[in-house]
Design a protein around this motif. Sequence first.
Motif, PDB file in Angstrom:
ATOM      1  N   SER A 284      -1.487  14.070  -2.473  1.00  0.00           N
ATOM      2  CA  SER A 284      -1.508  15.521  -2.640  1.00  0.00           C
ATOM      3  C   SER A 284      -0.682  15.971  -3.838  1.00  0.00           C
ATOM      4  CB  SER A 284      -0.999  16.205  -1.365  1.00  0.00           C
ATOM      5  OG  SER A 284       0.302  15.739  -1.032  1.00  0.00           O
ATOM      6  N   ASN A 285       0.312  15.178  -4.207  1.00  0.00           N
ATOM      7  CA  ASN A 285       1.094  15.409  -5.434  1.00  0.00           C
ATOM      8  C   ASN A 285       0.980  14.145  -6.270  1.00  0.00           C
ATOM      9  OD1 ASN A 285       2.949  15.798  -7.467  1.00  0.00           O
ATOM     10  ND2 ASN A 285       4.710  16.168  -6.129  1.00  0.00           N
ATOM     11  N   ASP A 286       0.246  14.211  -7.377  1.00  0.00           N
ATOM     12  CA  ASP A 286       0.015  12.991  -8.154  1.00  0.00           C
ATOM     13  C   ASP A 286       1.154  12.677  -9.118  1.00  0.00           C
ATOM     14  OD1 ASP A 286      -0.488  14.413 -10.696  1.00  0.00           O
ATOM     15  OD2 ASP A 286      -2.421  14.970  -9.813  1.00  0.00           O
ATOM     16  N   ALA A 287       2.237  13.478  -9.060  1.00  0.00           N
ATOM     17  CA  ALA A 287       3.380  13.215  -9.947  1.00  0.00           C
ATOM     18  C   ALA A 287       4.692  13.217  -9.166  1.00  0.00           C
ATOM     19  CB  ALA A 287       3.417  14.244 -11.068  1.00  0.00           C
TER      20      ALA A 287
ATOM     21  N   VAL B  93      -3.269  -1.064  -8.598  1.00  0.00           N
ATOM     22  CA  VAL B  93      -4.653  -0.673  -8.320  1.00  0.00           C
ATOM     23  C   VAL B  93      -4.668   0.787  -7.896  1.00  0.00           C
ATOM     24  CG1 VAL B  93      -6.753  -1.156  -7.009  1.00  0.00           C
ATOM     25  CG2 VAL B  93      -5.157  -3.034  -7.564  1.00  0.00           C
ATOM     26  N   GLY B  94      -5.159   1.671  -8.766  1.00  0.00           N
ATOM     27  CA  GLY B  94      -5.296   3.082  -8.441  1.00  0.00           C
ATOM     28  C   GLY B  94      -6.659   3.342  -7.831  1.00  0.00           C
ATOM     29  N   VAL B  95      -6.691   3.749  -6.563  1.00  0.00           N
ATOM     30  CA  VAL B  95      -7.948   3.996  -5.853  1.00  0.00           C
ATOM     31  C   VAL B  95      -8.272   5.487  -5.919  1.00  0.00           C
ATOM     32  CG1 VAL B  95      -9.148   3.836  -3.647  1.00  0.00           C
ATOM     33  CG2 VAL B  95      -7.525   2.048  -4.313  1.00  0.00           C
ATOM     34  N   CYS B  96      -9.488   5.809  -6.377  1.00  0.00           N
ATOM     35  CA  CYS B  96      -9.933   7.197  -6.472  1.00  0.00           C
ATOM     36  C   CYS B  96      -8.929   7.987  -7.315  1.00  0.00           C
ATOM     37  CB  CYS B  96     -10.108   7.773  -5.064  1.00  0.00           C
ATOM     38  SG  CYS B  96     -10.763   9.446  -5.001  1.00  0.00           S
ATOM     39  N   ASN B  97      -8.438   9.124  -6.821  1.00  0.00           N
ATOM     40  CA  ASN B  97      -7.479   9.901  -7.601  1.00  0.00           C
ATOM     41  C   ASN B  97      -6.072   9.323  -7.559  1.00  0.00           C
ATOM     42  OD1 ASN B  97      -9.076  11.780  -8.873  1.00  0.00           O
ATOM     43  ND2 ASN B  97      -9.023  13.220  -7.160  1.00  0.00           N
ATOM     44  N   GLY B  98      -5.923   8.149  -6.959  1.00  0.00           N
ATOM     45  CA  GLY B  98      -4.719   7.364  -7.202  1.00  0.00           C
ATOM     46  C   GLY B  98      -4.584   7.035  -8.677  1.00  0.00           C
ATOM     47  N   THR B  99      -5.706   7.108  -9.402  1.00  0.00           N
ATOM     48  CA  THR B  99      -5.678   6.944 -10.858  1.00  0.00           C
ATOM     49  C   THR B  99      -4.723   7.964 -11.498  1.00  0.00           C
ATOM     50  OG1 THR B  99      -7.938   6.094 -10.890  1.00  0.00           O
ATOM     51  CG2 THR B  99      -7.106   7.014 -12.943  1.00  0.00           C
ATOM     52  N   LEU B 100      -4.706   9.189 -10.968  1.00  0.00           N
ATOM     53  CA  LEU B 100      -3.808  10.212 -11.508  1.00  0.00           C
ATOM     54  C   LEU B 100      -2.351   9.839 -11.276  1.00  0.00           C
ATOM     55  CD1 LEU B 100      -5.725  13.402 -10.328  1.00  0.00           C
ATOM     56  CD2 LEU B 100      -5.558  12.549 -12.674  1.00  0.00           C
ATOM     57  N   VAL B 101      -2.063   9.255 -10.108  1.00  0.00           N
ATOM     58  CA  VAL B 101      -0.696   8.818  -9.810  1.00  0.00           C
ATOM     59  C   VAL B 101      -0.286   7.688 -10.757  1.00  0.00           C
ATOM     60  CG1 VAL B 101       0.849   7.958  -8.010  1.00  0.00           C
ATOM     61  CG2 VAL B 101      -1.073   9.452  -7.388  1.00  0.00           C
ATOM     62  N   VAL B 102      -1.202   6.736 -10.950  1.00  0.00           N
ATOM     63  CA  VAL B 102      -0.942   5.622 -11.872  1.00  0.00           C
ATOM     64  C   VAL B 102      -0.679   6.167 -13.279  1.00  0.00           C
ATOM     65  CG1 VAL B 102      -1.979   3.590 -12.957  1.00  0.00           C
ATOM     66  CG2 VAL B 102      -2.247   3.968 -10.497  1.00  0.00           C
ATOM     67  N   GLY B 103      -1.463   7.170 -13.675  1.00  0.00           N
ATOM     68  CA  GLY B 103      -1.239   7.782 -14.981  1.00  0.00           C
ATOM     69  C   GLY B 103       0.116   8.456 -15.072  1.00  0.00           C
ATOM     70  N   SER B 104       0.522   9.156 -14.004  1.00  0.00           N
ATOM     71  CA  SER B 104       1.830   9.813 -14.001  1.00  0.00           C
ATOM     72  C   SER B 104       2.968   8.804 -14.060  1.00  0.00           C
ATOM     73  CB  SER B 104       1.977  10.690 -12.745  1.00  0.00           C
ATOM     74  OG  SER B 104       1.051  11.759 -12.769  1.00  0.00           O
ATOM     75  N   ALA B 105       2.688   7.565 -13.628  1.00  0.00           N
ATOM     76  CA  ALA B 105       3.684   6.497 -13.742  1.00  0.00           C
ATOM     77  C   ALA B 105       3.733   5.905 -15.144  1.00  0.00           C
ATOM     78  CB  ALA B 105       3.385   5.402 -12.718  1.00  0.00           C
TER      79      ALA B 105
ATOM     80  N   LEU C 278      -2.075  12.180   6.449  1.00  0.00           N
ATOM     81  CA  LEU C 278      -3.249  11.789   5.687  1.00  0.00           C
ATOM     82  C   LEU C 278      -4.156  13.000   5.513  1.00  0.00           C
ATOM     83  CD1 LEU C 278      -4.058   8.363   7.424  1.00  0.00           C
ATOM     84  CD2 LEU C 278      -2.664   8.779   5.383  1.00  0.00           C
ATOM     85  N   PHE C 279      -4.876  13.049   4.419  1.00  0.00           N
ATOM     86  CA  PHE C 279      -5.843  14.136   4.236  1.00  0.00           C
ATOM     87  C   PHE C 279      -7.211  13.531   3.906  1.00  0.00           C
ATOM     88  CE2 PHE C 279      -4.069  13.533  -0.089  1.00  0.00           C
ATOM     89  CZ  PHE C 279      -5.215  13.476  -0.869  1.00  0.00           C
TER      90      PHE C 279
ATOM     91  N   ILE D 249       0.874  -1.171   0.000  1.00  0.00           N
ATOM     92  CA  ILE D 249       0.000   0.000   0.000  1.00  0.00           C
ATOM     93  C   ILE D 249       0.909   1.218   0.000  1.00  0.00           C
ATOM     94  CG2 ILE D 249      -1.973   1.126   1.078  1.00  0.00           C
ATOM     95  CD1 ILE D 249      -2.651  -1.739   0.647  1.00  0.00           C
ATOM     96  N   VAL D 250       0.899   1.980  -1.090  1.00  0.00           N
ATOM     97  CA  VAL D 250       1.843   3.084  -1.262  1.00  0.00           C
ATOM     98  C   VAL D 250       1.299   4.353  -0.601  1.00  0.00           C
ATOM     99  CG1 VAL D 250       3.174   4.394  -2.943  1.00  0.00           C
ATOM    100  CG2 VAL D 250       2.460   2.086  -3.482  1.00  0.00           C
ATOM    101  N   SER D 251       2.202   5.165  -0.075  1.00  0.00           N
ATOM    102  CA  SER D 251       1.791   6.457   0.476  1.00  0.00           C
ATOM    103  C   SER D 251       2.835   7.514   0.152  1.00  0.00           C
ATOM    104  CB  SER D 251       1.582   6.369   1.993  1.00  0.00           C
ATOM    105  OG  SER D 251       2.743   5.870   2.640  1.00  0.00           O
ATOM    106  N   LEU D 252       2.374   8.749   0.107  1.00  0.00           N
ATOM    107  CA  LEU D 252       3.249   9.910  -0.039  1.00  0.00           C
ATOM    108  C   LEU D 252       3.328  10.567   1.332  1.00  0.00           C
ATOM    109  CD1 LEU D 252       4.777  11.950  -1.928  1.00  0.00           C
ATOM    110  CD2 LEU D 252       2.593  13.158  -2.130  1.00  0.00           C
ATOM    111  N   ASN D 253       4.522  10.751   1.862  1.00  0.00           N
ATOM    112  CA  ASN D 253       4.675  11.285   3.213  1.00  0.00           C
ATOM    113  C   ASN D 253       3.961  12.620   3.401  1.00  0.00           C
ATOM    114  OD1 ASN D 253       7.370   9.686   2.536  1.00  0.00           O
ATOM    115  ND2 ASN D 253       7.055   9.533   4.752  1.00  0.00           N
ATOM    116  N   GLU D 254       3.983  13.440   2.351  1.00  0.00           N
ATOM    117  CA  GLU D 254       3.424  14.788   2.479  1.00  0.00           C
ATOM    118  C   GLU D 254       1.910  14.843   2.339  1.00  0.00           C
ATOM    119  OE1 GLU D 254       7.622  14.847   1.630  1.00  0.00           O
ATOM    120  OE2 GLU D 254       5.981  13.902   0.513  1.00  0.00           O
ATOM    121  N   GLY D 255       1.266  13.748   1.937  1.00  0.00           N
ATOM    122  CA  GLY D 255      -0.196  13.799   1.837  1.00  0.00           C
ATOM    123  C   GLY D 255      -0.775  12.629   1.074  1.00  0.00           C
ATOM    124  N   THR D 256      -1.538  11.777   1.777  1.00  0.00           N
ATOM    125  CA  THR D 256      -2.196  10.621   1.182  1.00  0.00           C
ATOM    126  C   THR D 256      -3.620  10.560   1.710  1.00  0.00           C
ATOM    127  OG1 THR D 256      -0.090   9.417   1.098  1.00  0.00           O
ATOM    128  CG2 THR D 256      -2.096   8.092   0.943  1.00  0.00           C
TER     129      THR D 256
END
Length: 360
Positions: free
Chosen positions: A107-110, A129-141, A75-76, A36-43
């Motif tokens: 919070s930063n999808d890239a 598996v991109g959950v919700c706007n995790g889709t944007l992160v998956v796209g940036s990958a 977390l946000f 389960i991936v997280s971004l320290n500054e905002g997930t």
Amino acid sequence: MDMPPAPTDPALREQQTQAFVRAMKPRHAGRPVVAIVSLNEGTETTDFLLTHAVLQRADVADVKAVASRRGRVDLFPALQVEVPHDFEGFDRVHPSGADYVIVPAMSNDADPAVTAWVRRQAENGARIVGVCNGTLVVGSAGLLDGRRFAGHWSSRGKVLERHPGSIHVPHQRYLVDRDVATTTGITASIPVALALVEAMGGREKAAAVAAELGAISWSPEHDSAPFALTVRRGVRYLLNKAPFWPHEQWGVEVRDGMDDIALALTADAWSRTGRVSVHAESASSDAVALRSGIVLVAERPSHERQRLPITATMKPLQQMDATLCRIQKRFGVSYREWVVLEMEYSGAPMSVDSGACRSS
């Protein structure tokens, strides 16, 4: 042009569920590894805590919370956790990679460290598996070009603009296209997590976990049509977020073994009104291990804060429904409607009259 209605054929819904389950079954014998991936500054709170908790509760995989740096993850819109694994450490222990990687909204999808690691995991054969706007992160990958996707209603236009050849599929809470799965809004983390449990552990296991949550089904059935930003909703949003409304500080007493899922859904929903900030409090420790094992950061209790209403006897989805009614009673129907919209919660109508919430 209006969106066509959602399909209602039960046989089709089951066919869609089983197609996802077959596509997401483990490739290898033995116990799968899920990161389960997280971004320290905002997930996103629920995207992260709920998927982690459901998969841990099911006990069908080794579930690891990871971030680019070990330690504190904000977390946000509420709460903080301590994540025990960084990418480098995970890679040392699992040099062949994860079997599944869950990507919440961030919070930063890239973020370059996150997207590079997700891309490497996909290249090593992980299902993403991109959950919700995790889709944007998956796209940036680089993993959405030419693929079908679901995604939160507010960002599907952004995905289509960024990734030519991608295809948005309405009326599906989750779907998979060539080892990359995506979901609609925040609360789609519930059915997709249960579908993953079925893929890894079988239908009976998924049904048992669903019963604990109060979920009747985990099919991808979803009516996308109500989830859109109309002029009226936009006006109400601006009025609701206006600075002249009082902002309330609320505390929730947390303890070892507390249900992650009920806490995540409740804190997330109240925080999304824009009128409440939720603080985790503990008189005995500044770090509390929730039921899944994830460590929640806690503050000392403050008598000046109001209490977050959580009913311990309620199942998590009952808690969510009760929370929406409490939001309506405290702040009005428009706030409830906005929370349903932001969380893309299909378990309740977009708005209800006061009588429907009388018993909550």
